[in-house]
Write an enzyme that holds these catalytic residues in place. Structure first.
Site, PDB file in Angstrom:
ATOM      1  N   GLU A 251      -3.353   4.612  13.656  1.00 30.18           N
ATOM      2  CA  GLU A 251      -3.014   5.356  12.446  1.00 30.18           C
ATOM      3  C   GLU A 251      -1.556   5.769  12.610  1.00 30.18           C
ATOM      4  OE1 GLU A 251      -4.674   5.990   9.709  1.00 30.18           O
ATOM      5  OE2 GLU A 251      -6.783   5.686  10.191  1.00 30.18           O
TER       6      GLU A 251
ATOM      7  N   HIS B  44      -2.479   8.631   0.939  1.00 31.32           N
ATOM      8  CA  HIS B  44      -3.375   9.112  -0.134  1.00 31.32           C
ATOM      9  C   HIS B  44      -2.637   9.750  -1.303  1.00 31.32           C
ATOM     10  CE1 HIS B  44      -7.019   9.529   2.822  1.00 31.32           C
ATOM     11  NE2 HIS B  44      -6.215   8.555   3.154  1.00 31.32           N
TER      12      HIS B  44
ATOM     13  N   ASP C 114      -0.929   4.303   5.640  1.00 30.91           N
ATOM     14  CA  ASP C 114      -2.356   4.472   5.969  1.00 30.91           C
ATOM     15  C   ASP C 114      -3.133   3.278   5.425  1.00 30.91           C
ATOM     16  OD1 ASP C 114      -4.788   5.496   6.693  1.00 30.91           O
ATOM     17  OD2 ASP C 114      -4.825   7.073   5.195  1.00 30.91           O
TER      18      ASP C 114
ATOM     19  N   HIS D  96      -7.124   0.043  10.412  1.00 28.33           N
ATOM     20  CA  HIS D  96      -7.965  -0.341   9.278  1.00 28.33           C
ATOM     21  C   HIS D  96      -7.142  -0.921   8.142  1.00 28.33           C
ATOM     22  CE1 HIS D  96      -7.158   3.216   6.635  1.00 28.33           C
ATOM     23  NE2 HIS D  96      -6.940   3.836   7.784  1.00 28.33           N
TER      24      HIS D  96
ATOM     25  N   GLU E   2     -12.748   2.373   6.512  1.00 34.48           N
ATOM     26  CA  GLU E   2     -12.350   3.652   7.120  1.00 34.48           C
ATOM     27  C   GLU E   2     -12.280   4.767   6.103  1.00 34.48           C
ATOM     28  OE1 GLU E   2      -9.849   6.832   8.869  1.00 34.48           O
ATOM     29  OE2 GLU E   2      -9.506   5.717   7.039  1.00 34.48           O
ATOM     30  N   GLU E   3     -11.764   4.452   4.935  1.00 40.90           N
ATOM     31  CA  GLU E   3     -11.536   5.508   3.936  1.00 40.90           C
ATOM     32  C   GLU E   3     -12.826   5.991   3.273  1.00 40.90           C
ATOM     33  OE1 GLU E   3      -8.890   7.021   3.920  1.00 40.90           O
ATOM     34  OE2 GLU E   3      -7.203   5.699   4.363  1.00 40.90           O
TER      35      GLU E   3
HETATM   36 ZN   LIG Z   1      -6.185   5.722   7.896  1.00 38.79          ZN
END
Ligand SMILES: [Zn+2]
Length: 427
Positions: A206, A394, A147, A118, A181-182
């Site tokens: 991922e 994140h 990510d 993603h 995706e998030e």
């Molecule tokens: Zn991800």
């Protein structure tokens, strides 16, 4: 070339003591991976330099254009798909959802292979300034680099390597890069599930951990339950009997749904949020509550939704209006024999051809992934964490990927596509 007798002897003894002969890496693929490494870092720089938070449509448009152009340049048939229309709408689903990039490469064989990653991040516009792309030692830093921009880059350069090798033994090689995706993939989930069903194997990119390099065969399913109760306000002192106490009904609902967790299956349901009333002296006309749900099996997902739907019908106060919403944020990914066989094959390639350890975890760990959507309606193997080793997803301060993991991962992904195409896995 002639081997010196002593070296030859040593080699023979070593092979014997290890039990299996160490097969060297395919020299052509290994040298191509080395050649692609600086190019992949360049791609990462490009991807990281475009901010692409899940709600940043402008950024997502830019980055999806860039990704589409890359796959087009490699001869892929590329589509930009707006998934807004078929979105599964949850509380936090935006009106318009970022486009997905789908690239299709036709080969001469039969096998259909799907590679997913993603392009969206959890970050908001303006954060890039503090975390621009940079390489320091064996780490490449950047916003969203682990990510999941590395996933996009690894897939792009794997395709480049297959092209350099003139490898076309697959039937169809499909790449899907989504931009939601998030936020639990409200738009692309249906597409990913469909594509999962149309392919013979799914590799999801991922990132892997820096601590322990391993593939992932299982992830938790996440759902939420929200309850909204509407009653009727009235003076709590002079006419409480004219009101309908939404808080009483909500309390009843929460208590009658407090025992749905099931340790035997790992299913968890816990009420975590509640709100009601406005003034002490007013019978509350509204009350709401939310519960967090975790499941390990797709069937438990169905079961818990049904149980909640049944229980909520039993009301304490018939006059109250009770609305329940069960949101499937993400299904669980379950390990299967097919996914175990695919992971074992990847582990063998890593060990035998690169001399590197690679784990494969079939216990649920970490957050949910799109791999779970791909696995929902298929018997094909779906395996997660084919991406680079990284850290800090994140976290907003030190997200990085390990530069040293680029070559082995490019090598692995290329070899996996080759062996899947040639039917060498799970047979
Ligand atoms: Zn991800």
């Amino acid at each position: 070339m002639k081997l010196q007798p002593r070296k030859f002897l040593l080699a023979a003894v070593c092979a014997a003591c290890l039990g299996t002969a160490f097969a060297a890496p395919d020299a052509r693929i290994a040298s191509l991976a080395a050649k692609e490494k600086p190019a992949l870092l360049e791609t990462l720089k490009e991807l990281v330099s475009i901010e692409s938070g899940s709600r940043d449509l402008e950024g997502l448009e830019k980055i999806s254009d860039l990704i589409a152009a890359k796959f087009k340049a490699m001869g892929g048939e590329v589509e930009l798909i707006d998934p807004s229309a078929e979105a599964y709408r949850m509380e936090d689903t935006p009106e318009k959802i970022g486009r997905a990039v789908r690239a299709t490469f036709k080969g001469t064989g039969k096998k259909k292979i799907l590679l997913i990653a993603h392009m969206d991040t959890v970050y908001t516009v303006g954060m890039l300034n503090k975390q621009p792309f940079r390489v320091e030692g064996d780490k490449a830093y950047g916003l969203g680099i682990a990510d999941d921009k590395q996933g996009v880059a690894v897939i792009a350069h794997t395709v480049a390597m297959l092209q350099a090798l003139k490898f076309k033994d697959y039937g169809t090689l499909t790449v899907l890069i989504n931009g939601d995706e998030e936020i639990s993939s409200p738009g692309s989930r249906a597409l990913i599930t469909r594509l999962g069903g149309e392919h013979d194997a799914v590799l999801s990119f991922e990132g892997a951990s820096v601590k322990e390099d391993k593939l992932s065969l299982a992830t938790a399913g996440i759902a939420s339950v929200s309850l909204n109760v509407t009653g009727k306000a009235s003076h709590a002192g002079s006419a409480p009997e004219l009101g309908v106490n939404a808080l009483y009904e909500l309390s009843h609902q929460i208590l009658q749904m407090r025992d749905l967790s099931d340790p035997a299956t790992g299913l968890k349901m816990n009420w975590t949020i509640s709100k009601s009333g406005s003034n002490r002296n007013v019978i509350p006309a509204s009350a709401s509550a939310g519960a967090d749900v975790r499941v390990l099996k797709v069937s438990d997902y169905d079961r818990i939704e049904q149980q909640v739907q049944e229980r909520v019908k039993k009301q304490l106060i018939p006059e109250a209006k009770v609305e329940m919403k069960f949101e499937r944020r993400r299904p669980p990914l379950e390990a299967t024999d097919a996914s175990r066989a695919l992971a074992t094959h990847a582990q063998q390639i890593y060990k035998d051809e690169l001399g590197r350890p690679l784990g494969a975890d079939d216990k649920v760990a970490g957050g949910g992934t799109d791999a779970a959507f791909a696995a929902l309606k298929t018997k094909a193997p779906v395996v997660e964490r084919f991406g680079l080793q990284g850290f800090g997803a994140h976290s907003a301060d030190a997200e990085y990927v390990l530069v040293d993991s680029i070559e082995p991962r490019l090598y692995l992904a290329t070899r996996m596509v080759m062996d899947l195409s040639r039917n060498k896995i799970g047979n």
